[in-house]
Design an enzyme around this catalytic site. Structure first.
Site, mmCIF file in Angstrom:
data_model
loop_
_atom_site.group_PDB
_atom_site.id
_atom_site.type_symbol
_atom_site.label_atom_id
_atom_site.label_comp_id
_atom_site.label_asym_id
_atom_site.label_seq_id
_atom_site.Cartn_x
_atom_site.Cartn_y
_atom_site.Cartn_z
ATOM 1 N N ARG A 243 0.937 -1.311 0.119
ATOM 2 C CA ARG A 243 0.084 0.130 -0.134
ATOM 3 C C ARG A 243 0.920 1.253 0.026
ATOM 4 N NH1 ARG A 243 -4.350 -2.591 4.339
ATOM 5 N NH2 ARG A 243 -5.286 -3.919 2.547
ATOM 6 N N GLY A 339 -10.608 18.576 -22.703
ATOM 7 C CA GLY A 339 -11.588 18.555 -23.688
ATOM 8 C C GLY A 339 -11.838 17.317 -24.627
ATOM 9 N N GLU A 363 -5.297 -3.650 -3.397
ATOM 10 C CA GLU A 363 -4.505 -3.373 -2.352
ATOM 11 C C GLU A 363 -5.706 -2.766 -1.275
ATOM 12 O OE1 GLU A 363 -0.664 -3.435 -1.900
ATOM 13 O OE2 GLU A 363 -0.066 -4.036 -3.854
HETATM 14 N N1 CAA Z 1 0.904 -6.448 10.228
HETATM 15 C C1 CAA Z 1 0.992 -7.616 11.081
HETATM 16 N N2 CAA Z 1 -0.206 -8.258 11.565
HETATM 17 C C2 CAA Z 1 -1.437 -7.606 11.327
HETATM 18 C C3 CAA Z 1 -1.718 -6.589 10.422
HETATM 19 C C4 CAA Z 1 -0.298 -5.849 9.907
HETATM 20 N N3 CAA Z 1 -0.465 -4.726 9.184
HETATM 21 N N4 CAA Z 1 -2.715 -6.406 10.553
HETATM 22 C C5 CAA Z 1 -3.216 -7.275 11.115
HETATM 23 N N5 CAA Z 1 -2.503 -7.888 11.607
HETATM 24 C C6 CAA Z 1 -2.848 -8.989 12.659
HETATM 25 C C7 CAA Z 1 -3.799 -8.583 13.830
HETATM 26 O O1 CAA Z 1 -2.953 -7.983 14.942
HETATM 27 C C8 CAA Z 1 -4.516 -9.769 14.152
HETATM 28 O O2 CAA Z 1 -3.779 -10.632 14.957
HETATM 29 P P1 CAA Z 1 -4.139 -11.061 16.359
HETATM 30 O O3 CAA Z 1 -5.500 -12.141 15.968
HETATM 31 O O4 CAA Z 1 -2.983 -11.733 17.020
HETATM 32 O O5 CAA Z 1 -4.771 -9.806 17.339
HETATM 33 C C9 CAA Z 1 -4.623 -10.557 12.889
HETATM 34 O O6 CAA Z 1 -3.717 -10.018 11.958
HETATM 35 C C10 CAA Z 1 -5.997 -10.156 12.226
HETATM 36 O O7 CAA Z 1 -6.065 -8.871 12.099
HETATM 37 P P2 CAA Z 1 -7.477 -8.279 11.905
HETATM 38 O O8 CAA Z 1 -8.210 -8.275 13.099
HETATM 39 O O9 CAA Z 1 -7.222 -6.689 11.630
HETATM 40 O O10 CAA Z 1 -8.247 -8.815 10.756
HETATM 41 P P3 CAA Z 1 -9.595 -8.335 10.140
HETATM 42 O O11 CAA Z 1 -10.325 -9.660 9.685
HETATM 43 O O12 CAA Z 1 -10.311 -7.441 10.873
HETATM 44 O O13 CAA Z 1 -9.125 -7.660 8.511
HETATM 45 C C11 CAA Z 1 -9.249 -6.284 6.687
HETATM 46 C C12 CAA Z 1 -9.929 -7.095 7.870
HETATM 47 C C13 CAA Z 1 -8.539 -5.306 7.420
HETATM 48 C C14 CAA Z 1 -10.429 -5.888 5.960
HETATM 49 C C15 CAA Z 1 -8.634 -7.309 5.621
HETATM 50 O O14 CAA Z 1 -9.062 -8.391 5.539
HETATM 51 C C16 CAA Z 1 -7.978 -6.381 4.698
HETATM 52 O O15 CAA Z 1 -7.278 -5.609 4.931
HETATM 53 N N6 CAA Z 1 -8.620 -6.994 3.314
HETATM 54 C C17 CAA Z 1 -8.354 -6.292 2.222
HETATM 55 C C18 CAA Z 1 -7.222 -7.254 1.671
HETATM 56 C C19 CAA Z 1 -6.767 -6.552 0.436
HETATM 57 O O16 CAA Z 1 -6.271 -5.621 0.488
HETATM 58 N N7 CAA Z 1 -6.359 -7.420 -0.636
HETATM 59 C C20 CAA Z 1 -5.868 -6.966 -1.784
HETATM 60 C C21 CAA Z 1 -4.498 -7.777 -2.252
HETATM 61 S S1 CAA Z 1 -3.668 -7.300 -3.426
HETATM 62 C C22 CAA Z 1 -3.495 -8.791 -4.325
HETATM 63 O O17 CAA Z 1 -3.499 -10.012 -3.912
HETATM 64 C C23 CAA Z 1 -3.107 -8.687 -5.771
HETATM 65 C C24 CAA Z 1 -1.689 -8.850 -6.088
HETATM 66 O O18 CAA Z 1 -1.075 -9.694 -5.925
HETATM 67 C C25 CAA Z 1 -0.648 -7.336 -6.302
#
Ligand code: CAA
Length: 396
Positions: A243, A339, A363
Site C-alpha cells: 500500500r 476537452g 490493495e
Molecule cells: N501487520 C501484522 N499483523 C497484522 C496486521 C499488519 N499490518 N494487520 C493485522 N494484523 C494481525 C492482527 O494483529 C490480528 O492478529 P491477532 O489475532 O493476533 O490480534 C490478525 O492479523 C487479524 O487482523 P484483523 O483483526 O485486523 O483482521 P480483520 O479480519 O479485521 O481484517 C481487513 C480485515 C482489514 C479488511 C483485511 O481483511 C483486509 O485488509 N482486507 C483487504 C485485503 C486486500 O487489500 N487485498 C488486496 C490484495 S492485492 C493482491 O492480492 C493482488 C496482487 O497480488 C498484487
C-alpha cells in the site's frame, strides 16, 4: 521535524525520472493499445539498479532508505502505472516482507538475486472468492514429511507470467493452530505450477496480470516464511508495504496529470488567450497541485515511520486511500482540461484516468479503507506492537 529530502533522495528521483522518460514513456501508448507488457522493462529495471531499492547492501541491495522506494514508485508511475506495479509487487509486497519475516538463512538465500533483478518476486493472496475478505482464502497447504503440498488458485496476480517466485498465502490443512494460515515462497519452476494472463482490463494494460495455479505442488518446509499460523499476519504486513508503494505511485499520476494540463493549458488558445488564463481551468489545475502536495506528505510520513521502526498500518491505509482517490480525481480533471482531446489516446490523460481507477480497488478497496479508518477513529481498531518489524534505517 525535518521535511528536507536528502541529496541522495534528489539523485534517486532524478535517475528514476530519467528511466521513466527514456524507457517507459516512448513505448507505453503502443503497449497499452495492444494490451501487451514488455518483459524487457524488468531486465532494464534490474540493470538500472531499481530492483534492489531499500534492500540492505549486505544482501546486494542499494542500501537506500524506505522513502527512496516511495520516490522511485512516484517517478515510475509518472511514466506509467505498469512500471510502478513492478516495484509494488517485487520490492514492496515481496522483498520488504521477506526483510520483515524471513529467517537470516532465507534472506541470504533469496534477497541477493532479487536485489540484482536476476529474479523477480511477486505476491499471491487474492482468490476468485476472497478479495477484500482475505481471511476466506481456500488455497490449502498440507504437511507431508519435510514438505507441504499446495492446491488452489490465486487471481489478479501482478507479474503472474514473469515472476520467478511468489510469496503465497495459504490455509493449513489439519492444524490445531488458532489462525491456520501459512506463507511460502513458491518457485515457478516447480512441478504443479501454472499461470495464465488475464485479458480485457480497463487499465494498466501495459502490465502483466494473471492467475496462478497450484496442482499438488510440493514446497520444501524450508520455504515457509515465519511459522505455521503466521500466514495472515504476513499477508497483512505485506499489504503495509504494498500500500505504501501504491500511495507513492498515485502521486506520480497526479504529477503526470498536472504536467500534461500545464502544457496543454499554456498551448491551447481560445479567443485571444491561453486556456490557462481561465479561472475554471485554474481551479482544476490548483486541485491537482493540492493532491500532489498532500499526497507527498502522507507517503513521506509512512516512509519515515518505516525508517524508524514504527508500526504504520493505520497511516499507510490513510495514505493509500487518500492518494488513490486524489489520483483518480486529478486524472478525471485532466481529461476535462483537455476537452475532446482528453477522450483520445493522442494525449496520455485518458490512460491516467483508466489506470488510476484500478488503484481504488487493488490493495484494499475504497470501501475497505473507509471502514478501517472509521474503526480506528471510533477506537474499535488499534495497532498493537508487532513481534516482527522491518529493519530500521540505517541498516546494520
Ligand atoms: N501487520 C501484522 N499483523 C497484522 C496486521 C499488519 N499490518 N494487520 C493485522 N494484523 C494481525 C492482527 O494483529 C490480528 O492478529 P491477532 O489475532 O493476533 O490480534 C490478525 O492479523 C487479524 O487482523 P484483523 O483483526 O485486523 O483482521 P480483520 O479480519 O479485521 O481484517 C481487513 C480485515 C482489514 C479488511 C483485511 O481483511 C483486509 O485488509 N482486507 C483487504 C485485503 C486486500 O487489500 N487485498 C488486496 C490484495 S492485492 C493482491 O492480492 C493482488 C496482487 O497480488 C498484487
Amino acid at each position: 521535524m525535518d521535511f528536507a529530502l536528502t541529496q541522495e533522495h534528489e539523485l534517486i528521483r532524478e535517475s528514476a525520472r530519467q528511466f521513466a522518460e527514456k524507457e517507459i514513456k516512448p513505448t507505453v501508448r503502443d503497449l497499452d493499445r495492444a494490451h501487451e507488457s514488455d518483459p524487457a522493462t524488468l531486465k532494464k529495471m534490474g540493470e538500472a539498479g531499481l530492483m534492489g531499492i531499500s534492500i540492505p547492501a549486505k544482501y546486494g541491495g542499494s542500501d537506500t532508505d524506505y522513502i527512496s522506494l516511495g520516490i522511485v514508485c512516484e517517478e515510475l508511475e509518472w511514466g506509467d502505472t505498469s512500471a510502478r506495479v513492478v516495484m509494488s509487487v517485487h520490492s514492496g509486497l515481496h522483498c520488504l516482507t521477506l526483510m520483515q519475516w524471513a529467517s537470516e538463512e532465507q534472506k541470504q538465500r533469496w534477497l541477493p538475486d532479487l536485489a540484482s533483478g536476476a529474479k523477480i518476486g511477486a505476491f499471491g493472496l487474492t482468490e476468485p472468492n476472497a478479495g477484500s475478505d482475505a481471511i476466506n482464502i481456500k488455497t490449502v497447504a498440507k504437511k507431508d514429511g519435510d514438505s507441504y503440498i499446495l492446491n488452489g488458485q490465486k487471481t489478479w496476480i501482478s507479474l503472474a507470467d514473469y515472476a520467478d517466485q511468489f510469496l503465497v498465502i495459504t490455509k493449513l490443512a489439519e492444524t490445531g493452530a488458532k489462525a491456520p494460515y501459512a506463507a511460502f515462497i513458491v518457485d515457478r519452476n516447480t512441478e504443479g505450477f501454472s499461470s495464465r494472463p488475464l485479458k480485457g482490463k480497463l487499465g494498466v494494460r501495459a502490465g502483466n496480470t494473471g492467475e496462478i495455479f497450484f496442482n499438488n505442488l510440493r514446497v520444501p518446509a524450508e520455504n515457509m516464511i515465519g511459522q505455521e499460523g503466521d500466514g495472515f499476519k504476513i499477508a497483512m504486513s505485506a499489504l503495509d508495504h504494498g500500500r505504501y508503494t501504491v500511495a507513492a505511485g498515485a502521486v506520480g499520476i497526479i504529477t503526470a496529470s498536472l504536467d500534461a494540463c500545464v502544457s496543454y493549458a499554456n498551448d491551447r488558445v481560445v479567443g485571444t488567450e491561453a486556456i490557462g488564463k481561465k479561472q475554471l481551468v485554474q481551479q482544476l489545475i490548483a486541485s491537482m497541485a493540492k493532491g500532489r502536495d498532500i499526497g507527498r506528505l502522507l507517503y513521506y510520513q509512512v516512509g519515515w515511520m518505516k525508517n524508524t521502526g514504527q508500526r504504520h498500518t493505520r497511516e499507510v491505509s490513510m495514505a493509500k486511500w487518500v492518494n488513490c482517490e486524489a489520483a483518480f480525481d486529478a486524472a478525471h480533471k485532466a481529461v476535462e482540461v483537455h476537452g475532446a482531446y482528453g477522450f483520445s489516446d493522442e494525449f496520455p490523460v485518458e490512460r491516467y484516468f483508466r489506470n488510476s481507477r484500478g488503484a481504488m480497488i487493488y490493495e484494499g478497496t475504497h470501501e475497505i479503507h473507509t471502514i478501517v479508518q472509521g474503526e480506528y477513529a471510533l477506537g474499535y481498531r488499534a495497532d498493537k506492537p508487532l513481534a516482527n518489524m522491518l529493519p530500521t534505517y540505517p541498516f546494520d
